[in-house]
Design an enzyme around this catalytic site. Structure first.
Site, PDB file in Angstrom:
ATOM      1  N   ASN A  11     -34.673  28.181  24.475  1.00  0.00           N
ATOM      2  CA  ASN A  11     -33.319  28.564  24.904  1.00  0.00           C
ATOM      3  C   ASN A  11     -32.519  27.278  25.060  1.00  0.00           C
ATOM      4  O   ASN A  11     -32.738  26.528  26.008  1.00  0.00           O
ATOM      5  CB  ASN A  11     -33.411  29.330  26.228  1.00  0.00           C
ATOM      6  CG  ASN A  11     -32.046  29.630  26.827  1.00  0.00           C
ATOM      7  OD1 ASN A  11     -31.014  29.438  26.172  1.00  0.00           O
ATOM      8  ND2 ASN A  11     -32.047  30.095  28.074  1.00  0.00           N
ATOM      9  N   HIS A  96     -30.575  36.417  31.787  1.00  0.00           N
ATOM     10  CA  HIS A  96     -31.046  35.109  32.250  1.00  0.00           C
ATOM     11  C   HIS A  96     -30.496  34.853  33.653  1.00  0.00           C
ATOM     12  O   HIS A  96     -29.365  35.230  33.969  1.00  0.00           O
ATOM     13  CB  HIS A  96     -30.591  34.015  31.278  1.00  0.00           C
ATOM     14  CG  HIS A  96     -31.273  32.718  31.533  1.00  0.00           C
ATOM     15  ND1 HIS A  96     -30.890  31.863  32.559  1.00  0.00           N
ATOM     16  CD2 HIS A  96     -32.342  32.134  30.935  1.00  0.00           C
ATOM     17  CE1 HIS A  96     -31.693  30.820  32.555  1.00  0.00           C
ATOM     18  NE2 HIS A  96     -32.583  30.948  31.588  1.00  0.00           N
ATOM     19  N   SER A 209     -39.414  25.053  33.436  1.00  0.00           N
ATOM     20  CA  SER A 209     -39.976  23.705  33.323  1.00  0.00           C
ATOM     21  C   SER A 209     -41.263  23.662  32.507  1.00  0.00           C
ATOM     22  O   SER A 209     -42.190  22.920  32.837  1.00  0.00           O
ATOM     23  CB  SER A 209     -40.182  23.090  34.718  1.00  0.00           C
ATOM     24  OG  SER A 209     -38.929  22.953  35.386  1.00  0.00           O
TER      25      SER A 209
HETATM   26  O1  LIG Z   1     -34.301  28.816  31.831  1.00  0.00           O
HETATM   27  C1  LIG Z   1     -35.209  28.464  31.104  1.00  0.00           C
HETATM   28  C2  LIG Z   1     -35.416  29.080  29.791  1.00  0.00           C
HETATM   29  O2  LIG Z   1     -34.643  30.224  29.632  1.00  0.00           O
HETATM   30  C3  LIG Z   1     -36.124  27.369  31.513  1.00  0.00           C
HETATM   31  O3  LIG Z   1     -35.418  26.181  31.471  1.00  0.00           O
HETATM   32  P1  LIG Z   1     -36.225  24.784  31.665  1.00  0.00           P
HETATM   33  O4  LIG Z   1     -37.384  24.842  30.708  1.00  0.00           O
HETATM   34  O5  LIG Z   1     -35.220  23.741  31.310  1.00  0.00           O
HETATM   35  O6  LIG Z   1     -36.676  24.766  33.083  1.00  0.00           O
END
Ligand SMILES: O=C(CO)COP(=O)(O)O
Length: 248
Positions: A11, A96, A209
């Site tokens: 994403n 989201h 993360s």
């Molecule tokens: O929101 C996310 C994917 O949709 C996760 O984002 P990060 O991997 O940057 O924490």
């Protein structure tokens, strides 16, 4: 890992210009490795059609990051599911946490978006997850179950993907540990099976993360059928490392 083929989804959020897409696609084309999972990139809407072209011949699907619940209409700035499909997208993220937080999206709206996605032939990736306060209050399973039930489209679930993204783990460098992920995913699977026999076909992704250094452990966690990657999906080498971490 279950028998479901894992999905490694990126994403890109509100990041990415044509030059970024080009260097990412060039790196994916030059990649000598591979993945046992399916690959998906959800770029900003401005790059959707270009991404379909840039990934031509590569095993990388393209998806949107959101869609409107209606197929067309007077909704300035919004994008409808049939538009994503017409641009060559095959998936769309709905619900989201950043959209729930920034735009006040409710489970009912997310459900309507998921239904619009299915009607347009897209696979919706429905995001749910608890806040830090909810986790600390011991409400995680109740919160994600209620959000799942409220956000799922009615009918056949065979073409639905669910992403568990604890809000406190997104973009923070904090990751839910394997026990926390396994507990939530097992609960979500139980709820899905109780709703409909097709609940067995729903892929359950983890997001928050995910990085090259933790992907193998997360992907090997029971009931995890893939990952939804934010920041690390912008760096081709990191996305490749995560994709390579798919277990057999
Ligand atoms: O929101 C996310 C994917 O949709 C996760 O984002 P990060 O991997 O940057 O924490």
């Amino acid at each position: 890992m279950s028998a479901l083929k894992p999905l490694i989804a990126g994403n890109w959020k509100m990041v990415g210009l044509p030059a970024d897409l080009k260097s990412f696609a060039d790196a994916m084309r030059a990649w000598s490795g591979g993945s046992r999972g399916g690959l998906l990139i959800c770029p900003p809407a401005t790059l959707l059609a270009a991404a379909v072209q840039a990934f031509d011949g590569l095993p990388i699907a393209v998806g949107g990051q959101d869609c409107h619940a209606k197929a067309s209409g007077a909704h300035t700035g919004d994008i409808a599911a049939p538009m994503i499909a017409a641009a060559g997208g095959t998936f769309v993220i709905v619900g989201h946490s950043e959209r729930r937080a920034d735009h006040g999206e409710t489970d009912a709206q997310v459900k309507a978006k998921a239904e619009a996605a299915l009607a347009a032939g897209l696979t919706p990736i429905i995001c749910i997850g608890e806040s830090l306060a909810q986790r600390q209050a011991g409400e995680t399973l109740a919160v994600v179950e209620a959000s799942l039930r409220g956000s799922l489209p009615s009918g056949d679930l065979a073409r639905v993907v669910v992403a568990y993204e604890p809000v406190w783990a997104i973009g923070t460098g904090l990751t839910a540990n394997a026990d926390q992920i396994a507990e939530v995913h097992a609960h979500l699977r139980k709820v899905l099976l109780s709703i409909d026999g097709t609940g067995a076909a729903v892929k359950l992704l983890y997001g928050g993360s995910v990085k090259p250094g933790n992907a193998a452990e997360i992907l090997a966690t029971p009931d995890v059928n893939g990952v939804l990657v934010g920041g690390a999906s912008l760096v081709a080498a990191d996305f490749q490392a995560i994709a390579s971490a798919c277990p057999a």
